[in-house]
Design an enzyme around this catalytic site. Structure first.
Site, short mmCIF file in Angstrom:
data_model
loop_
_atom_site.label_atom_id
_atom_site.label_comp_id
_atom_site.label_asym_id
_atom_site.label_seq_id
_atom_site.Cartn_x
_atom_site.Cartn_y
_atom_site.Cartn_z
N GLY A 148 0.82 -1.20 0.00
CA GLY A 148 0.00 0.00 0.00
C GLY A 148 0.85 1.25 0.00
O GLY A 148 1.90 1.32 -0.66
N SER A 149 0.45 2.24 0.79
CA SER A 149 1.06 3.57 0.70
C SER A 149 2.50 3.64 1.19
O SER A 149 3.20 4.61 0.86
CB SER A 149 0.20 4.58 1.45
N THR A 150 2.98 2.68 1.98
CA THR A 150 4.40 2.71 2.33
C THR A 150 5.26 2.56 1.09
O THR A 150 6.39 3.05 1.04
CB THR A 150 4.74 1.61 3.35
N GLU A 182 -4.62 8.05 6.60
CA GLU A 182 -4.73 6.91 5.69
C GLU A 182 -3.72 5.82 6.09
O GLU A 182 -2.62 6.14 6.53
CB GLU A 182 -4.47 7.36 4.25
N LYS A 192 4.77 4.01 -1.64
CA LYS A 192 4.85 5.30 -2.33
C LYS A 192 6.22 5.95 -2.14
O LYS A 192 6.60 6.83 -2.91
CB LYS A 192 3.74 6.22 -1.83
#
Length: 719
Positions: free
Chosen positions: A310-312, A719, A314
């Site tokens: 997920g966002s890690t 988030e 990014k």
């Protein structure tokens, strides 16, 4: 006559040749047996008229980086039966079953085993049982020295350490990976025997000393490991999660300081379940089902389990964008809540409340999917994949533990516009926790990826160094300047973005939150995570917190994983004696949240007790008509905020409890008012936001004056 004489001569010559050839063959055979095969035949003869008993070596110890024992071997006795020497097997089995508390028939079956001379009856028995067997002096039954593996801290570091089998061989974890170093070489005791295998009279024994195994010194710090285990256990139950994994890594060296995954097991009793509360019907299951559950606890999820980061993830896209120059801190973007890619609509997590106009730094702070989709498009799949590979995704890190998975990275040839978009914000790619923290650690380490490892040195019993692991593999993945710019951006994520709940007074924390939904989108199962490092300006440690399948009512990484990382980092940084540096604004917050120790007033008269309470910056409320304090709530030693109320009891009361009100969703100030009206005190964890959980739960009956612990978090941007 001449012909007859000639035939006789030929026969004589033939016979002489045969005899000569036989003599040569005999001499040759004797030469072969006496000189060439001598040693082999001596060994075979020796084995026929001797009986050899192996003497187990002492398995090497495992210690933490400061020399604290984590696994060790202690002396234990093993019961062995020499079957040819036993005169009365029924009587022997009866005596042994009574001493060893083993089944009589099972022992008798062993004593009647065919085709072997010696057989093990029981291993690792205690001294009391060994002494009883020696006292009986049973013919054919003897004790041989051995060792038993012991893990003094129970389930502490269980999946990393692993455990051993009945023959002292490593079966999992470090015990398996470094088994050839730990196990040593067995010795032997040999004695002469007769044709029946009985000890020959006046024979002597030959002793070959065993060679003990080497010791392992780990990179693990026992104290930091305790911190990690404490917060993993708490997060497991607070969030009703399937599992919680925490890794702590030393930034510059790649040394793993802590690694835990809850639930786990006790390596002293690896086949017993210690989390029975999570499996209430465990005793009703079949043995195969029980085994499956127990064995799942052995799995080191930090290495073996893959998940969508997920966002890690990014961080990778941001790093690639900065390194390749397709984006900078001031690049402008616009979020309308979704992006249309090919024929797919890809939503931002703030679909119903779009971020609108934002620059790159704000896009990272907001963890805005459209921003990262556009960066991925600017990069193109070839350049993005370059950094995916450099950061180590799709390949093993090479950590010195068994069972590491590679993760899953789609072949670049199968990546179209939609796949490029989803990979850019951490979906459609699978990674292990150890890969993710290694990526985060590379950013903290000025752009240098370092191979993670858990063993520091191997040495023998005389402390002589056998092998050192001080030079792990390294590779540069980012320019130093780019890494430092990215560190500043990740620090702003904690200061002003989705990672705000990891904010720690006095310390600069950098990091990224992550929330991903599992593949079965109908099940509403999520993985919440936070990865970061501190201090941001000169990183010492990287941390990763992963909460698998938390309660679906509260699952964002910024809400449940970031606070765990905050508390963990607070303990670690203070333990490492890294002093906090407070800003003027932080000093004001400290003053607001300042806590004091509750004094003891039991036995004092009322006026003196009230004076003591007021002097310690608390309020006092007296209940009862007595002259002296016989009890107080909270008890002495608790830390409470200035102005909290201490209840002083002067006589026994029949009704001294109150139902805890529900304060979830309130601000800390409003919650304090509600609790004060119920004669309860508050203890706040967190900096700003609304209360997301409380303990005790609403409706619980507690003594008046009790402390209600609440956790606040910023739910609007988490988030």
């Amino acid at each position: 006559m001449k012909e007859a004489s000639l035939r006789i001569k030929k026969r004589i010559l033939f016979v002489m040749a045969v005899f000569f050839l036989s003599f040569v063959l005999l001499v040759g055979r004797l030469f072969y047996l006496q000189l060439i095969k001598c040693e082999e035949l001596k060994k075979r003869a020796f084995s026929q008229w001797t009986r050899e008993r192996l003497v187990a070596p002492k398995r090497g110890s495992i210690v933490d980086r400061n020399g604290k024992i984590l696994a060790m071997s202690i002396t234990a006795e093993t019961v062995v039966a020499s079957l040819n020497q036993i005169k009365d097997k029924e009587w022997t089995a009866k005596v042994l079953s009574g001493i060893l508390q083993m089944d009589y028939q099972k022992i008798l079956n062993k004593l009647n085993t065919k085709g072997v001379s010696d057989i093990y009856i029981a291993r690792n028995i205690d001294k009391e049982k060994a002494d009883k067997i020696k006292k009986y002096a049973l013919p054919g039954i003897y004790l041989t020295g051995g060792t038993k593996r012991v893990y003094p801290n129970g389930n502490f570091l269980a999946q990393v350490l692993g455990f051993t089998g009945i023959d002292d061989q490593g079966l999992s974890g470090l015990e398996l990976y470094y088994d050839k170093y730990l196990r040593g070489k067995p010795g032997a005791i040999s004695a002469q025997t007769d044709a029946s295998g009985r000890a020959a009279p006046f024979s002597e024994e030959f002793f070959k000393k065993p060679v003990d195994g080497y010791d392992l010194m780990l990179t693990i710090d026992e104290t930091i490991q305790h911190f990690a285990e404490k917060y993993a256990q708490k997060a497991l139950y607070d969030n009703k999660a399937k599992s919680v994994t925490i890794i702590v890594e030393k930034v510059k060296t790649g040394e793993i300081l802590a690694m835990t995954s809850k639930p786990d097991f006790d390596p002293n009793k690896p086949f017993e379940l210690i989390y029975k509360d999570r499996f209430p019907d465990f005793d009703k299951l079949s043995q195969a089902e029980k085994n499956k559950i127990v064995q799942s606890m052995w799995r080191n999820r930090a290495l073996t389990d893959t998940y969508e980061p997920g966002s890690t993830f990014k961080i990778v896209t941001a790093a690639a964008g900065l390194e390749e120059g397709v984006v900078n801190e001031n690049s402008q973007f616009y979020c309308r809540g979704y992006v249309k890619v090919a024929n797919a609509i890809i939503k931002c997590w703030r679909y119903y409340n779009p971020h609108g106009s934002e620059n790159f730094v704000e896009g990272v702070q907001n963890s805005c999917n459209p921003v990262f989709i556009e960066i991925g498009q600017r990069l193109g799949k070839e350049k993005l994949y370059k950094y995916i590979n450099l950061f180590g995704f799709g390949q093993k890190t090479g950590i010195d533990l068994p069972g590491e998975a590679k993760g899953i990275v789609q072949p670049i040839g199968k990546v179209g516009p939609v796949e490029l978009a989803t990979i850019s914000f951490g979906q459609g790619i699978s990674a292990t926790p150890i890969q993710v923290i290694s990526m985060i650690n590379a950013v903290a380490n000025d752009g240098v990826w370092v191979q993670p490892h858990v063993v520091k040195t191997i040495y023998d019993k005389d402390k002589k160094l056998i092998k050192s692991f001080d030079s792990p593999q390294k590779r540069r993945v980012l320019d130093q300047d780019v890494a430092r710019r990215l560190r500043n951006i990740l620090q702003s994520v904690v200061m002003n973005g989705t990672g705000h709940n990891a904010y720690l007074l006095g310390y600069r924390v950098a990091g990224k939150t992550g929330t991903s939904q599992k593949y079965d989108k109908t099940s509403k199962k999520y993985i919440a995570s936070f990865g970061g490092f501190a201090p941001a300006d000169n990183p010492e440690v990287s941390v990763l917190v992963i909460i698998d399948e938390p309660d679906p009512s509260l699952y964002y990484g910024g809400l449940i994983a970031a606070p765990v990382a905050r508390d963990l980092l607070n303990d670690i940084l203070r333990y490492l004696d890294i002093q906090p540096q407070y800003t003027a604004e932080e000093l004001k917050q400290i003053e607001f949240y300042k806590e004091y120790i509750v004094p003891s007033t039991i036995g004092m008269n009322i006026e003196d007790a009230k004076k003591e309470i007021y002097n310690n910056k608390f309020n006092a409320k007296v209940i009862g008509s007595g002259d002296k304090v016989i009890d107080q709530v909270p008890k002495a030693g608790f830390m409470l905020k200035e102005g909290s109320t201490i209840i002083l009891f002067t006589q026994e009361m029949s009704q001294t409890t109150v139902a805890v009100p529900n304060v979830v969703g309130l601000s800390s100030q409003d919650a304090q008012k509600v609790l004060s009206n119920s004669l309860l005190n508050i203890k706040v964890k967190g900096i700003k936001g609304k209360i997301i959980r409380q303990n005790p739960q609403p409706g619980t009956k507690v003594p008046i004056g009790s402390i209600v612990e609440v956790e606040i978090a910023d739910k609007e941007n988490a988030e």
